[in-house]
Design a protein around this motif. Structure first.
Motif, PDB file in Angstrom:
ATOM      1  N   ASP A 517      -7.273  13.412  -2.397  1.00 56.93           N
ATOM      2  CA  ASP A 517      -8.375  12.785  -1.642  1.00 56.93           C
ATOM      3  C   ASP A 517      -9.716  13.116  -2.277  1.00 56.93           C
ATOM      4  O   ASP A 517     -10.625  12.288  -2.306  1.00 56.93           O
ATOM      5  CB  ASP A 517      -8.357  13.270  -0.180  1.00 56.93           C
ATOM      6  N   LEU A 518      -9.827  14.319  -2.825  1.00 53.32           N
ATOM      7  CA  LEU A 518     -11.099  14.732  -3.440  1.00 53.32           C
ATOM      8  C   LEU A 518     -11.314  13.992  -4.767  1.00 53.32           C
ATOM      9  O   LEU A 518     -12.379  13.447  -5.031  1.00 53.32           O
ATOM     10  CB  LEU A 518     -11.092  16.247  -3.675  1.00 53.32           C
ATOM     11  N   LEU A 542       4.303   6.889  -2.394  1.00 54.28           N
ATOM     12  CA  LEU A 542       3.584   6.783  -1.123  1.00 54.28           C
ATOM     13  C   LEU A 542       2.097   6.601  -1.394  1.00 54.28           C
ATOM     14  O   LEU A 542       1.404   5.867  -0.686  1.00 54.28           O
ATOM     15  CB  LEU A 542       3.814   8.040  -0.280  1.00 54.28           C
ATOM     16  N   GLY A 543       1.612   7.220  -2.478  1.00 54.55           N
ATOM     17  CA  GLY A 543       0.207   7.062  -2.843  1.00 54.55           C
ATOM     18  C   GLY A 543      -0.130   5.616  -3.132  1.00 54.55           C
ATOM     19  O   GLY A 543      -1.207   5.117  -2.773  1.00 54.55           O
ATOM     20  N   ARG A 548      -3.136   0.652  -2.047  1.00 57.06           N
ATOM     21  CA  ARG A 548      -3.098  -0.793  -1.792  1.00 57.06           C
ATOM     22  C   ARG A 548      -3.703  -1.134  -0.429  1.00 57.06           C
ATOM     23  O   ARG A 548      -4.218  -2.225  -0.215  1.00 57.06           O
ATOM     24  CB  ARG A 548      -1.660  -1.314  -1.884  1.00 57.06           C
ATOM     25  N   ALA A 549      -3.679  -0.152   0.467  1.00 54.55           N
ATOM     26  CA  ALA A 549      -4.304  -0.369   1.785  1.00 54.55           C
ATOM     27  C   ALA A 549      -5.777   0.006   1.760  1.00 54.55           C
ATOM     28  O   ALA A 549      -6.439   0.079   2.786  1.00 54.55           O
ATOM     29  CB  ALA A 549      -3.573   0.472   2.828  1.00 54.55           C
ATOM     30  N   GLY A 550      -6.293   0.282   0.548  1.00 57.02           N
ATOM     31  CA  GLY A 550      -7.720   0.599   0.397  1.00 57.02           C
ATOM     32  C   GLY A 550      -8.035   2.055   0.644  1.00 57.02           C
ATOM     33  O   GLY A 550      -9.200   2.438   0.703  1.00 57.02           O
ATOM     34  N   ARG A 551      -7.024   2.884   0.758  1.00 53.95           N
ATOM     35  CA  ARG A 551      -7.252   4.310   1.036  1.00 53.95           C
ATOM     36  C   ARG A 551      -7.187   5.094  -0.266  1.00 53.95           C
ATOM     37  O   ARG A 551      -6.124   5.520  -0.711  1.00 53.95           O
ATOM     38  CB  ARG A 551      -6.201   4.816   2.042  1.00 53.95           C
ATOM     39  N   LYS A 552      -8.386   5.245  -0.915  1.00 56.57           N
ATOM     40  CA  LYS A 552      -8.441   5.892  -2.222  1.00 56.57           C
ATOM     41  C   LYS A 552      -8.883   7.350  -2.135  1.00 56.57           C
ATOM     42  O   LYS A 552      -8.981   8.016  -3.146  1.00 56.57           O
ATOM     43  CB  LYS A 552      -9.396   5.135  -3.156  1.00 56.57           C
ATOM     44  N   GLY A 553      -9.175   7.831  -0.933  1.00 53.10           N
ATOM     45  CA  GLY A 553      -9.553   9.233  -0.800  1.00 53.10           C
ATOM     46  C   GLY A 553     -10.901   9.358  -0.109  1.00 53.10           C
ATOM     47  O   GLY A 553     -11.349   8.422   0.585  1.00 53.10           O
ATOM     48  N   GLY A 559      -7.935   8.755   2.693  1.00 56.18           N
ATOM     49  CA  GLY A 559      -6.840   8.663   1.720  1.00 56.18           C
ATOM     50  C   GLY A 559      -5.603   9.152   2.422  1.00 56.18           C
ATOM     51  O   GLY A 559      -5.122   8.496   3.347  1.00 56.18           O
ATOM     52  N   TRP A 560      -5.121  10.307   2.088  1.00 55.42           N
ATOM     53  CA  TRP A 560      -4.029  10.944   2.827  1.00 55.42           C
ATOM     54  C   TRP A 560      -4.511  11.401   4.204  1.00 55.42           C
ATOM     55  O   TRP A 560      -3.712  11.585   5.112  1.00 55.42           O
ATOM     56  CB  TRP A 560      -3.483  12.129   2.037  1.00 55.42           C
ATOM     57  N   TYR A 561      -5.800  11.638   4.307  1.00 58.04           N
ATOM     58  CA  TYR A 561      -6.414  12.085   5.572  1.00 58.04           C
ATOM     59  C   TYR A 561      -7.548  11.125   5.949  1.00 58.04           C
ATOM     60  O   TYR A 561      -8.024  10.362   5.107  1.00 58.04           O
ATOM     61  CB  TYR A 561      -7.011  13.490   5.413  1.00 58.04           C
TER      62      TYR A 561
END
Ligand code: T1G
Ligand code: NAD
Length: 650
Positions: A517-518, A542-543, A548-553, A559-561
């Protein structure tokens, strides 16, 4: 050849230690010094003794190679007491470094004098132990408790001028150390002598001092035991009689000397001395480095240029156009301005750093560069175009290097005239901070070019590790395995936050998901997508689903959080749980030790494969990569050491 010899200058004896390479306190040296005290006490013509060393340094400490063996007499604390109890005063004359037992011997002397270029210190905690020959008991009696706490629990040496101001030494000289020390001795004999160090008073701070120091030392120690144990010894030294404090220190030293952390830190000590000197380059002269080119002023190019300037090397920074060059120059200036804000550099030093940079878009400025490091976009076409320009702009003997993370450097070498002068030099971000440098030769790389890569590492105070060619070289290949292992645990139902907490508890600064995420999930995602575009079979991770859902961190707010704006603390994400729902088999409980043991085992398994394939020369090199490139806790020794020792404890 005796490791201790005695000469005389009138009524002053000169005791010279000569035990290359660093005058370490081997059994023979301890015995030689013991005998010297006896000899000089019995010689009525001698009024004082100057203890001085041959070679590059004063005594650099106990002989680390003896640590794995049972202690032999004369034990060092007894020798220090014997010197202190000599009938004639001893004066330690220090050049180079007086470290550990070396400085303890100096504290047994009545006086300590040093060259202005010398340093003194007690680095024992960096070896997982505490000083074992009165370092925690005599230092407070010379410098006071507060300074002693800083010196002993940090393990960091101080230069002569600072040591003088603290009272650790009595005089600083330039020029001829022996002559100055003899004159100092003669002058000291004209006055009453100060009491032996062990008889000097020490002022005990209050409980609040110790409570405060315990917090700061624990924070800096990051799980290492020795600094806190050293603090306990220092408190004993401040509050108990000398003999009682000495007994406590000795007991602590002997206990820690046999600990897993001390074994791990000794492993790292020797690994760091083996890596920079590969045997096959021992007699190969590197190309002299007087001027270095850096192509690309982005994240890495600016960091590399800063590292070069920190080492005093003139830099030619080349960018593709004036706008990019302005950005690159600003990136570099920002690094030095940050150092000024942190008090690491003065304004003048920062300006001098920038003054040593020739910023240009004209490759002709590289005509007299000895080495050029390319750090442009991670695209082979862009890199090849850059090296085409370097092939005509640079001297034929100039070493050319790529900083690529994932591209096969052979794809660049194959199109290059004189490819014998080409290699990969893989820096880690931030390049002016991280000490690891992966050195990646291609088949055509000459030994001289390779030796120049190692010489660059020495000049930049980096830890060089030679790597063969595979995807991700050593570090990023293990990182990929580590992340896959962590995702596999998530698929089994182990909570993401538990995995991160386990790796933080193990000693890493952060866990695998917080770290992504950092840094951004998209970097590795793009690398996987690039491989897929080349037809490689790269299973979905999973990453991938998150990116793809726009969660890059953190940079996209999640991201994961999840992250609330302005707050970098990770929060478990219901969105992530929903996105991954179809891929997680229920919930699995796994205790943190088991999680850490499993993931360190995954790193070590990949490390073993890297060894078996000849990508790395030795397991300890792999440990250095993880410690200096990825923040693996030093006091665990690295994944290879920890996994092998893991049959004991994690
Ligand atoms: N014992 C044995 N060998 C040592 C040594 C040591 N203490 N220090 C260095 N060497 C070897 C090293 O392995 C290498 O060998 C060569 O010397 C050159 O080292 C009771 C118990 C002194 C600043 O922690 O910090 O005292 O590979 O490449 O860059 O309280 O060495 O050539 O065969 O590092 O010029 C405390 C550790 C011990 C000091 C010189 N002392 N050494 O740096 O050379 S614990 C230390 C250093 C102790 C007491 C306790 C550095 C240096 P080779 P080098 P360098
Ligand atoms: P970046 O995008 O931050 O910087 C690349 C720079 O190259 C840009 O400033 C761009 O203007 C410049 N550039 C592009 N074409 C050029 C040309 N023809 N001539 C001169 N300059 C040109 O990228 P980065 O993160 O600094 O990565 C650079 C290289 O370093 C990549 O190969 C990457 O794999 C590698 N690397 C990156 C990291 C990391 O953590 N970012 C770590 C190690 C290695």
């Amino acid at each position: 050849m005796s490791v201790v010899s005695i000469d005389h200058q009138g009524d002053i004896a000169i005791v010279t230690v000569d035990n290359p390479p660093v005058n370490a306190l081997s059994k023979a040296l301890r015995q030689g010094l013991w005998d010297a005290v006896e000899t000089l006490d019995a010689d009525p013509s001698v009024r004082a003794a100057v203890l001085i060393c041959a070679g590059r340094t004063f005594i650099a400490g106990a002989d680390v190679t003896e640590f794995g063996k049972p202690p032999q007499e004369p034990h060092l604390p007894d020798l220090v007491d014997r010197i202190e109890g000599a009938e004639k005063p001893w004066i330690a004359a220090i050049h180079g470094s007086a470290l550990g037992g070396g400085f303890e011997v100096a504290m047994g002397c009545r006086f300590r004098v040093a060259l202005d270029s010398a340093s003194v210190g007690l680095p024992e905690v960096s070896l997982g132990i505490v000083p074992g020959a009165s370092g925690t008991v005599r230092t407070p009696r010379l410098a006071g408790v507060e300074a002693a706490v800083d010196l002993v629990t940090s393990g960091k040496p101080v230069r002569a001028a600072k040591a003088l101001s603290l009272g650790l030494i009595d005089a600083v000289f330039a020029g001829d150390l022996q002559a100055s020390a003899v004159a100092f001795a003669r002058d000291a004999l004209t006055r009453d002598l100060p009491p032996p160090v062990s008889e000097r008073p020490v002022t005990a701070p209050d409980d609040a001092f110790w409570d405060d120091r315990r917090k700061t030392v624990a924070k800096a120690a990051k799980g290492a035991d020795a600094p806190l144990r050293a603090l306990d010894c220092l408190r004993k030294a401040a509050e108990a009689p000398f003999a009682e404090a000495m007994a406590h220190e000795r007991q602590t030293f002997l206990e820690l000397r046999g600990s897993d952390q001390a074994a791990a830190l000794r492993h790292v000590f020797f690994a760091e001395r083996a890596a920079p000197r590969p045997p096959h380059l021992r007699d190969v002269d590197p190309l002299p480095l007087r001027r270095v080119g850096v192509i690309g002023g982005g994240t890495m190019g600016a960091g590399i240029a800063a590292a070069l300037r920190d080492a005093g090397l003139p830099v030619v920074l080349v960018e593709r156009d004036s706008e990019a060059l302005a950005r690159g120059t600003a990136n570099l200036r920002a690094i030095f301005e940050g150092a000024v804000k942190r008090g690491k550099l003065s304004d003048a030093q920062a300006e001098a750093r920038m003054a040593g940079v020739t910023a240009t878009t004209d490759y002709a400025a590289l005509a007299d560069a000895d080495l050029v490091i390319e750090a442009v976009f991670e695209e082979i076409a862009v890199k090849r175009a850059v090296f085409d320009q370097l092939a005509t702009a640079c001297r034929l003997d100039a070493v050319l290097a790529t900083n690529t993370s994932y591209l096969d450097p052979r794809l660049i070498a194959d199109g290059l005239p004189n490819p014998d002068r080409f290699l990969g030099l893989h820096f880690f971000s931030p390049a002016n901070v991280m000490r690891l440098l992966e050195i990646v030769p291609v088949p055509q790389t000459s030994d001289r070019t390779l030796a120049t890569g190692f010489a660059l590492a020495r000049a930049l105070n980096k830890i060089p590790v030679q790597s063969g060619i595979c995807e991700g070289f050593i570090g990023n290949r293990i990182l990929k395995r580590y992340r896959a292992g962590a995702e596999a645990l998530v698929r089994q139902g182990v909570p993401i936050a538990e995995i991160d907490a386990a790796m933080r508890a193990y000693g890493l600064a952060m866990g695998p998901f917080e770290a992504q995420d950092l840094g951004g999930l998209d970097i590795a995602f793009l690398q996987r997508e690039g491989a897929r575009a080349l037809g490689q079979d790269v299973p979905e991770t999973l990453g991938d689903i998150l990116v793809r859902a726009g969660r890059k961190g953190q940079k996209t707010g999640g991201g994961w959080y999840d992250y609330t704006p302005g707050d970098r603390r990770p929060q478990p994400s219901p969105m992530v749980a929903a996105l991954l729902a179809g891929r997680i088999a229920g919930t699995a409980a796994m205790d943190r030790d088991a999680i850490a043991r499993h993931l360190v085992g995954e790193m070590a398994a990949e490390g073993q494969a890297i060894l078996d394939e000849g990508i790395a020369a030795r397991a300890s090199d792999i440990d250095l990569v993880e410690i200096h490139g990825y923040g693996f806790p030093r006091w665990r020794g690295g994944p290879m050491f920890a996994s092998a020792a893991g049959t004991r404890t994690v």
